[in-house]
Design an enzyme around this catalytic site. Sequence first.
Site, PDB file in Angstrom:
ATOM      1  N   ASP A 117       0.855  -1.179   0.000  1.00 21.02           N
ATOM      2  CA  ASP A 117       0.000   0.000   0.000  1.00 21.02           C
ATOM      3  C   ASP A 117       0.893   1.232   0.000  1.00 21.02           C
ATOM      4  O   ASP A 117       1.752   1.380   0.871  1.00 21.02           O
ATOM      5  CB  ASP A 117      -0.899   0.003   1.232  1.00 21.02           C
ATOM      6  CG  ASP A 117      -2.293   0.511   0.934  1.00 21.02           C
ATOM      7  OD1 ASP A 117      -2.399   1.553   0.274  1.00 21.02           O
ATOM      8  OD2 ASP A 117      -3.272  -0.126   1.355  1.00 21.02           O
ATOM      9  N   ASP A 142      -3.005   4.704  -2.461  1.00 18.80           N
ATOM     10  CA  ASP A 142      -4.097   5.282  -1.685  1.00 18.80           C
ATOM     11  C   ASP A 142      -4.483   6.652  -2.244  1.00 18.80           C
ATOM     12  O   ASP A 142      -3.612   7.504  -2.459  1.00 18.80           O
ATOM     13  CB  ASP A 142      -3.650   5.399  -0.225  1.00 18.80           C
ATOM     14  CG  ASP A 142      -4.769   5.794   0.707  1.00 18.80           C
ATOM     15  OD1 ASP A 142      -5.742   5.029   0.820  1.00 18.80           O
ATOM     16  OD2 ASP A 142      -4.668   6.869   1.333  1.00 18.80           O
ATOM     17  N   GLU A 181      -6.313   3.828  -6.099  1.00 16.92           N
ATOM     18  CA  GLU A 181      -7.613   4.111  -5.487  1.00 16.92           C
ATOM     19  C   GLU A 181      -8.011   5.515  -5.905  1.00 16.92           C
ATOM     20  O   GLU A 181      -7.281   6.471  -5.646  1.00 16.92           O
ATOM     21  CB  GLU A 181      -7.520   4.015  -3.967  1.00 16.92           C
ATOM     22  CG  GLU A 181      -8.857   4.280  -3.289  1.00 16.92           C
ATOM     23  CD  GLU A 181      -8.742   4.596  -1.805  1.00 16.92           C
ATOM     24  OE1 GLU A 181      -9.698   4.304  -1.071  1.00 16.92           O
ATOM     25  OE2 GLU A 181      -7.705   5.168  -1.386  1.00 16.92           O
ATOM     26  N   HIS A 231     -11.129  -2.864   3.086  1.00 14.25           N
ATOM     27  CA  HIS A 231     -11.086  -2.463   4.492  1.00 14.25           C
ATOM     28  C   HIS A 231     -11.947  -1.244   4.791  1.00 14.25           C
ATOM     29  O   HIS A 231     -12.156  -0.912   5.963  1.00 14.25           O
ATOM     30  CB  HIS A 231      -9.640  -2.183   4.900  1.00 14.25           C
ATOM     31  CG  HIS A 231      -9.032  -1.054   4.135  1.00 14.25           C
ATOM     32  ND1 HIS A 231      -8.705  -1.156   2.797  1.00 14.25           N
ATOM     33  CD2 HIS A 231      -8.703   0.212   4.505  1.00 14.25           C
ATOM     34  CE1 HIS A 231      -8.207  -0.003   2.386  1.00 14.25           C
ATOM     35  NE2 HIS A 231      -8.196   0.845   3.391  1.00 14.25           N
ATOM     36  N   ASP A 232     -12.441  -0.571   3.754  1.00 16.80           N
ATOM     37  CA  ASP A 232     -13.286   0.617   3.936  1.00 16.80           C
ATOM     38  C   ASP A 232     -14.760   0.348   3.662  1.00 16.80           C
ATOM     39  O   ASP A 232     -15.588   1.247   3.828  1.00 16.80           O
ATOM     40  CB  ASP A 232     -12.825   1.741   2.998  1.00 16.80           C
ATOM     41  CG  ASP A 232     -11.525   2.386   3.436  1.00 16.80           C
ATOM     42  OD1 ASP A 232     -11.217   2.343   4.644  1.00 16.80           O
ATOM     43  OD2 ASP A 232     -10.806   2.915   2.576  1.00 16.80           O
TER      44      ASP A 232
END
Length: 531
Positions: free
Chosen positions: A98, A186, A237, A309-310
């Site tokens: 990440d 991210d 993302e 995870h979100d």
Amino acid sequence: MRMTWWKDSVVYQIYPRSFMDSNGDGIGDLQGIIQKLDYLKKLGIDIIWLSPVYDSPNDDNGYDIRDYFKIMSEFGTMQDFDQMLDEIHKRDMKLMMDLVVNHTSDEHEWFAQYPDFYYWQDQPNNWKSVFGGPAWEFDDKRNQYYLHIFSKKQPDLNWENPNLREKVYDMMRWWLDKGVDGFRMDVINFISKDSELPDTPDGDGSPYFMNGPRIHEFLHEMNQEVLSNYDCVTVGEMPGAAPGDAQKYTNPDNQELNMIFTFEHMDLDGGSDKWDLKPLNLVDLKENLEKWQHALFNVGWNSLYWNNHDQPRIVSRFGDDQEYRVESAKMLATCLHMMQGTPYIYQGEEVGMTNVAFESIDQYEDIETLNMYQEKKEQGWSHEDIMRSIHVKGRDNARTPMQWNDAANAGFTTGEPWLQVNPNYKAINVKQALEETDSIFYYYQSLISLRKTYDVITNGDFTLIHRDHPDIFAYKRETDQETLTVYCNFSANEYDINQPSGEILIQNYESSHEKLRPWEAVVFYEKKGES
């Protein structure tokens, strides 16, 4: 179009804090991941996406990085990381890190040493933070305000500064030279801000920091300076990215990224914001995914996901996590994995883990959830209404510890878990899934195997059928050689369907039936010239 290894790969996301704890401190760690690599190999995945493990004060669970070259002590050491990477590669799997470079922690040494790496104003604009409250925080030392699109402990980096960009590229090279196989980036489409930083009518600054004026220039530079020199995979993302944006980001001719995460299909069951609940209209979902399948066909590449995870657990969100939990989990997997793109599986998805409904706000850990609770209370929402929204949409739904077995704390830890385990772990866990031959786990294993066997899944075009049906999601995938026809029932109703010619490739009920049963998925396969 040139084939590349990530196009027929399947990615598995590990949220390390909640995956496996090896030392009894209640927090998942790198040695815990090493213990479970054989499990992931058995599932059949190719790439592990590891959420941040860098040194962090943990204001936003590791997405606030204090040191890009150090491992968070709760997760282990760099020696543990090197061992994990080696063990992943020994099993012919790859590791995608990440990359968080829209912001750092305010405890990163850059924040004190290189203030021009960040955004400062004497008089801040009216932008609001994604996590609630103003997007600017006053700094006593500089007597100025700094920009933070997220938490006040996550100051935004100023990518206009070429020295900052070179520092980022150096860091990326360091990890790629260590042997990691790529990056999930991210909120990477936030890195270019409009230099004017103008006020907006409602405080929503997103038109001025999403897909900003120099974003393609920055990503192309990153590609040329770093990515093009390695055989690596990248996914960005990108909240607020439309298909036209994605075509630019993922077209190989533009030399930016391999694929992006869109949010459009994840926003269809929300109203004015994600907490404003509304039921999913399946026609909206079908048309949205069709739009993305068509837009990137022979242009770029799609990433396929329901969970991360979100996001809340998909079997609770779009399926039936009670009577038809197993059937609907398998159906949702079929619907996604038969499309064109690289599928992403989030930890626990492969055993049908569900949302959790904690009674007290004190049982939650997520900063977004806790901030929202206070904001909504101040706006006059009742405790019950806020908790209902949290139970449906809260990020901690995805972050409850992995349910490995029916022992204490689901086998995740021998200590006190950092976040409570979902109480249903005795009925839903990996041990049970591995013991049952028709479990959700083995169904995912089959879907992964099919992707590596049938070219049409990777390369076929996409045609939506039964477009206006309120409960059936059906589509065709086709090449010159093969045809797939996919039927997915998003309801507990039964429906008659006209069965296409060909054999059944996979289905989530044991036997065939003339009707499409509750939450049923069935995939028909035909090789051209053999009907």
